[in-house]
Write an enzyme that holds these catalytic residues in place. Sequence first.
Site, PDB file in Angstrom:
ATOM      1  CB  SER A 248      -3.111  -5.887  -6.798  1.00  0.00           C
ATOM      2  OG  SER A 248      -3.094  -6.861  -7.823  1.00  0.00           O
ATOM      3  CE  LYS A 249      -6.969  -3.789  -5.654  1.00  0.00           C
ATOM      4  NZ  LYS A 249      -5.985  -3.068  -6.397  1.00  0.00           N
ATOM      5  NE  ARG A 250      -2.242  -7.815 -11.175  1.00  0.00           N
ATOM      6  CZ  ARG A 250      -1.212  -8.621 -11.015  1.00  0.00           C
ATOM      7  NH1 ARG A 250      -1.276  -9.865 -11.438  1.00  0.00           N
ATOM      8  NH2 ARG A 250      -0.113  -8.191 -10.441  1.00  0.00           N
TER       9      ARG A 250
END
Length: 487
Positions: A248-250
């Site tokens: 994910s973006k994390r």
Amino acid sequence: MRYAPSPTGYPHVGNIRTAMFNWLFARHYGGRFVLRIEDTDVARTVPGALEAILESLRWLNLDWDEGPEVGGGYGPYVQSQRLPLYHEAAERLVREGHAYYCFCSPERLEQMRAEQTKRKEPPRYDRLCRCLTTDQASDKATSGVIPVVRFKTPLEGLTTFTDLIRGEVTFDNATLDDFVLLKSDGYPTYHMASIVDDHSMLISHVMRAEEWLSSTPRHVLLYRALGWEPPQFAHLPMILGPDRSKLSKRHGATSLIEYREAGFLPETMVNFLALLGWSLDDKTELLSREEIVKSFTLEHISKTPAIFNREKLEWMNGVYIRSLKVEDLTNRIIPFLERDLPPGVPRPLSRDYVLKIAPLIQERARTLAEAAQLSDFFFVVEPHYDPALLLSKNTGPDDIANALHITLERLRTIESFDTARLEPMLRSLAAELGMKTGVLFGALRTATTGRTAAPPLFQTMEALGKDRCLRRIEAAIDLLGRLERAK
RNA sequence: GCCCUCAUCGUCUAGGGGCCCAGGACGCUGGCCUUUCAAGCCGGUAACAGGGGUUCGAAUCCCCUUGGGGGCACCA
């Protein structure tokens, strides 16, 4: 084969890896690769996402035989333009007793799930509307509630299918609930739409990420209810972030396009992504797209989730950068230099000048984005640096200044300012001055580039040109003088 | 909580009963080369999750445990 992304965000490396595996499979076996846009979630649709999907595929040169922009005999290839098909299928299922209208409100469902969770039961629909008579249903319908259509999942029995990568997989129907087919906004869910489309688009193999494995029994059941032959399924291992969770973006750069911005080559990405979940043998790491197509089969796909290893990606990109022809590298590097060089450097850059510099950074750059940082001293008027960098152990400022002075005079007299001339000249000068080559060359490197780590000195000087070099050496002598006086 | 799935070096992986006291790559690391940095070359580090079986013989087959991942929406 098909790649069926939804335009709800920019495709990340996992999405594109899936697209690529489908593409590879199709190309290897001479099949067709279909691109279908699954835009059935109106609320989550992100503007620009569709363009990003197409752009990502194009960047890696994953061409589609049917789909947006190219058409095909089984379109349209955008689900929002196929709504009647889904309604027709859903109505048929209701008519034939495989599905029913459900009037439960979202609030009720939410409350129901909350209670189930509290009781540590699996959250799922309680089938309240499953037993509604036709009369009861039409009563509710006239009262204004817009129903959804739910699938009437068999209450018992087992559903088994063969996954091409994992073998036989069996689910107990009792663990499945009555999932929604048609939402109240008139759009189908993924389950409904993908089945209808895969069938009508003659998809023979569905290759998708493992996260879909647990909804496959629903799909198999749906195919059966519709009287259709299901395609073959193959569930790919997931790509995880460094913390072993779903990407994910994390996790920093995850969208494919970000890797382009970061200076990775498309050929690197194809090679690297291919090796995430697939391998040729026990030693081959570097493969061209043609070689991958030629040897891509399901047997070599692994079952274990893979963690995206950026270090290895960078290494591989370095290998590809080094293999580039200088002209090619130059062309690819210019946009990055124009983007990243200090604002003071005039644009457009001279292609001829970059052509001279490209070979000097080729061995050192792991990404195209590193080009500017590796070569900025070639472009700025005067590099700024700490004068102490001109010094070496056991050699004082006076000695260095003196050496640079003599060097300067010698360099002035030189007719052709190139490596072949500079090297012997400066080597003998070092001997003459009784200095270690490292000391003299080190000082000259700092003087001409402003740093202690740079491409080979003589080639660098040649690329910089006589005027620039002389000016920078003069500036260095000046700097040394000031250093002395400051003491 | 329930269901599915997976399990070899830190990471990507080869291995599908003897060729494996486990091979390659990245990373890390020692050396060589060398005007610095790289690149290159040579070497090193490091793994079959645990326990039971099956077998003359298990990394490879079976079972259990443990651990990881995924799913359980009117999202895909």
